[in-house]
Motif scaffolding. Sequence first.
Motif, PDB file in Angstrom:
ATOM      1  N   GLU A  10       0.814  -1.214   0.000  1.00 56.36           N
ATOM      2  CA  GLU A  10       0.000   0.000   0.000  1.00 56.36           C
ATOM      3  C   GLU A  10       0.847   1.263   0.000  1.00 56.36           C
ATOM      4  O   GLU A  10       0.542   2.231  -0.700  1.00 56.36           O
ATOM      5  CB  GLU A  10      -0.946  -0.007   1.199  1.00 56.36           C
ATOM      6  N   ARG A  11       1.921   1.267   0.775  1.00 57.99           N
ATOM      7  CA  ARG A  11       2.728   2.477   0.924  1.00 57.99           C
ATOM      8  C   ARG A  11       3.703   2.681  -0.235  1.00 57.99           C
ATOM      9  O   ARG A  11       3.814   3.781  -0.777  1.00 57.99           O
ATOM     10  CB  ARG A  11       3.501   2.426   2.248  1.00 57.99           C
ATOM     11  N   PHE A  12       4.433   1.651  -0.619  1.00 60.72           N
ATOM     12  CA  PHE A  12       5.541   1.840  -1.546  1.00 60.72           C
ATOM     13  C   PHE A  12       5.279   1.311  -2.957  1.00 60.72           C
ATOM     14  O   PHE A  12       6.046   1.623  -3.874  1.00 60.72           O
ATOM     15  CB  PHE A  12       6.808   1.198  -0.980  1.00 60.72           C
ATOM     16  N   VAL A  13       4.230   0.520  -3.123  1.00 61.69           N
ATOM     17  CA  VAL A  13       3.855   0.070  -4.463  1.00 61.69           C
ATOM     18  C   VAL A  13       2.663   0.878  -4.963  1.00 61.69           C
ATOM     19  O   VAL A  13       2.696   1.456  -6.045  1.00 61.69           O
ATOM     20  CB  VAL A  13       3.533  -1.440  -4.490  1.00 61.69           C
ATOM     21  N   ASN A  14       1.612   0.946  -4.139  1.00 57.27           N
ATOM     22  CA  ASN A  14       0.435   1.727  -4.521  1.00 57.27           C
ATOM     23  C   ASN A  14       0.639   3.216  -4.314  1.00 57.27           C
ATOM     24  O   ASN A  14      -0.086   4.032  -4.887  1.00 57.27           O
ATOM     25  CB  ASN A  14      -0.794   1.266  -3.731  1.00 57.27           C
ATOM     26  N   GLY A  15       1.613   3.574  -3.472  1.00 60.35           N
ATOM     27  CA  GLY A  15       1.955   4.984  -3.286  1.00 60.35           C
ATOM     28  C   GLY A  15       1.085   5.755  -2.319  1.00 60.35           C
ATOM     29  O   GLY A  15       0.994   6.980  -2.398  1.00 60.35           O
ATOM     30  N   LEU A  16       0.438   5.061  -1.374  1.00 62.29           N
ATOM     31  CA  LEU A  16      -0.367   5.770  -0.376  1.00 62.29           C
ATOM     32  C   LEU A  16       0.548   6.582   0.550  1.00 62.29           C
ATOM     33  O   LEU A  16       1.583   6.102   0.985  1.00 62.29           O
ATOM     34  CB  LEU A  16      -1.173   4.790   0.478  1.00 62.29           C
ATOM     35  N   SER A  17       0.139   7.796   0.850  1.00 60.70           N
ATOM     36  CA  SER A  17       0.896   8.614   1.807  1.00 60.70           C
ATOM     37  C   SER A  17       0.629   8.105   3.216  1.00 60.70           C
ATOM     38  O   SER A  17      -0.291   7.305   3.451  1.00 60.70           O
ATOM     39  CB  SER A  17       0.467  10.075   1.703  1.00 60.70           C
ATOM     40  N   ILE A  18       1.409   8.581   4.170  1.00 60.21           N
ATOM     41  CA  ILE A  18       1.195   8.228   5.578  1.00 60.21           C
ATOM     42  C   ILE A  18      -0.234   8.584   5.994  1.00 60.21           C
ATOM     43  O   ILE A  18      -0.938   7.789   6.631  1.00 60.21           O
ATOM     44  CB  ILE A  18       2.206   8.959   6.480  1.00 60.21           C
ATOM     45  N   ARG A  19      -0.667   9.781   5.627  1.00 63.87           N
ATOM     46  CA  ARG A  19      -2.007  10.250   6.017  1.00 63.87           C
ATOM     47  C   ARG A  19      -3.100   9.367   5.423  1.00 63.87           C
ATOM     48  O   ARG A  19      -4.026   8.954   6.129  1.00 63.87           O
ATOM     49  CB  ARG A  19      -2.201  11.703   5.575  1.00 63.87           C
ATOM     50  N   LYS A  20      -2.993   9.059   4.131  1.00 60.08           N
ATOM     51  CA  LYS A  20      -4.029   8.262   3.482  1.00 60.08           C
ATOM     52  C   LYS A  20      -4.044   6.822   3.998  1.00 60.08           C
ATOM     53  O   LYS A  20      -5.108   6.206   4.124  1.00 60.08           O
ATOM     54  CB  LYS A  20      -3.835   8.295   1.969  1.00 60.08           C
ATOM     55  N   TYR A  21      -2.855   6.291   4.284  1.00 62.39           N
ATOM     56  CA  TYR A  21      -2.807   4.943   4.848  1.00 62.39           C
ATOM     57  C   TYR A  21      -3.470   4.931   6.226  1.00 62.39           C
ATOM     58  O   TYR A  21      -4.236   4.010   6.550  1.00 62.39           O
ATOM     59  CB  TYR A  21      -1.362   4.454   4.956  1.00 62.39           C
ATOM     60  N   ALA A  22      -3.175   5.950   7.026  1.00 62.62           N
ATOM     61  CA  ALA A  22      -3.761   6.040   8.363  1.00 62.62           C
ATOM     62  C   ALA A  22      -5.279   6.135   8.278  1.00 62.62           C
ATOM     63  O   ALA A  22      -6.007   5.474   9.045  1.00 62.62           O
ATOM     64  CB  ALA A  22      -3.194   7.255   9.098  1.00 62.62           C
ATOM     65  N   GLU A  23      -5.777   6.940   7.357  1.00 64.67           N
ATOM     66  CA  GLU A  23      -7.228   7.083   7.198  1.00 64.67           C
ATOM     67  C   GLU A  23      -7.869   5.774   6.750  1.00 64.67           C
ATOM     68  O   GLU A  23      -8.929   5.382   7.245  1.00 64.67           O
ATOM     69  CB  GLU A  23      -7.531   8.182   6.179  1.00 64.67           C
ATOM     70  N   ALA A  24      -7.217   5.095   5.806  1.00 65.41           N
ATOM     71  CA  ALA A  24      -7.767   3.844   5.277  1.00 65.41           C
ATOM     72  C   ALA A  24      -7.864   2.758   6.339  1.00 65.41           C
ATOM     73  O   ALA A  24      -8.764   1.911   6.305  1.00 65.41           O
ATOM     74  CB  ALA A  24      -6.918   3.357   4.100  1.00 65.41           C
ATOM     75  N   HIS A  25      -6.945   2.789   7.316  1.00 65.08           N
ATOM     76  CA  HIS A  25      -6.905   1.757   8.352  1.00 65.08           C
ATOM     77  C   HIS A  25      -7.337   2.277   9.721  1.00 65.08           C
ATOM     78  O   HIS A  25      -7.190   1.572  10.720  1.00 65.08           O
ATOM     79  CB  HIS A  25      -5.502   1.163   8.422  1.00 65.08           C
ATOM     80  N   GLN A  26      -7.851   3.498   9.736  1.00 62.92           N
ATOM     81  CA  GLN A  26      -8.335   4.128  10.978  1.00 62.92           C
ATOM     82  C   GLN A  26      -7.258   4.098  12.071  1.00 62.92           C
ATOM     83  O   GLN A  26      -7.484   3.685  13.199  1.00 62.92           O
ATOM     84  CB  GLN A  26      -9.612   3.442  11.469  1.00 62.92           C
ATOM     85  N   LEU A  27      -6.061   4.558  11.686  1.00 60.88           N
ATOM     86  CA  LEU A  27      -4.933   4.633  12.605  1.00 60.88           C
ATOM     87  C   LEU A  27      -4.480   6.081  12.720  1.00 60.88           C
ATOM     88  O   LEU A  27      -4.777   6.907  11.859  1.00 60.88           O
ATOM     89  CB  LEU A  27      -3.761   3.790  12.077  1.00 60.88           C
ATOM     90  N   ASN A  28      -3.750   6.391  13.787  1.00 62.34           N
ATOM     91  CA  ASN A  28      -3.136   7.718  13.857  1.00 62.34           C
ATOM     92  C   ASN A  28      -1.764   7.661  13.199  1.00 62.34           C
ATOM     93  O   ASN A  28      -1.235   6.587  12.922  1.00 62.34           O
ATOM     94  CB  ASN A  28      -3.038   8.217  15.313  1.00 62.34           C
TER      95      ASN A  28
END
Length: 233
Positions: free
Chosen positions: A179-197
């Motif tokens: 998700e982070r390094f292949v799909n290119g999700l930013s820290i913020r978007k990854y956190a939102e997608a997984h409901q994490l801080n």
Amino acid sequence: MADRKIRAGYYRRYDGKLIYLVTAAEDAETGEETVILRSYSFSEVPQYFTMSKKSFCAFIEINGERKARYKRVTNMKITEAVISNLAEDGMRGPIRKKRAERDAEYDSRVYQSAPTYLTYAKDLCENYRFDSAKYRLCMNEKRYAAITRSDFAKLKEDIQFLDNSLKTVLQDHQAYFQERFVNGLSIRKYAEAHQLNRGSVDYLQKKLLTALAQLLKERDEADGICRLRSKTT
């Protein structure tokens, strides 16, 4: 040297500390030119600070030798992850000229030149999409496309090692890496997608980089070579 032209990118201080120069600005009260800098670390919660351009561009004397206080590092690629994180913090990344999609594969970077294994691990992850695209281009065209034979050997070695590690020892980190390094999700978007801080995502990334760094070190020890940058360079 206050009239020295500076650009966004990585700079190394005289004592070896690495920083990222975000932009230059002008003090509204004094008119003095100021630069905005960002700390370089493995934490995804960066620290920003400012310095006068005059001080940034100054030369200092160390042990009788005149050195630039900050010297531009030209072999470090400004990754999409860095640009994305700057945008999240309200900062603009470097402006890039539009060019054909294929031309992007011809950007150059230095391989296996990190000073530590942790830096090596971060370098591999942040450049994975770029490196894998160049690797596929060379394999598909059966030629060294804008890369030397020796650099391609390093690129191939690192790509295959990382891919194999994610399928085995680092399997628990595979979904995050995708998700982070292949799909290119930013820290913020990854956190939102997984409901994490953001701190939790930073912890996940730190675990991945630490584990990968240990594997890179073990690979070197097993092969009897060191793929880090030589201290003499």
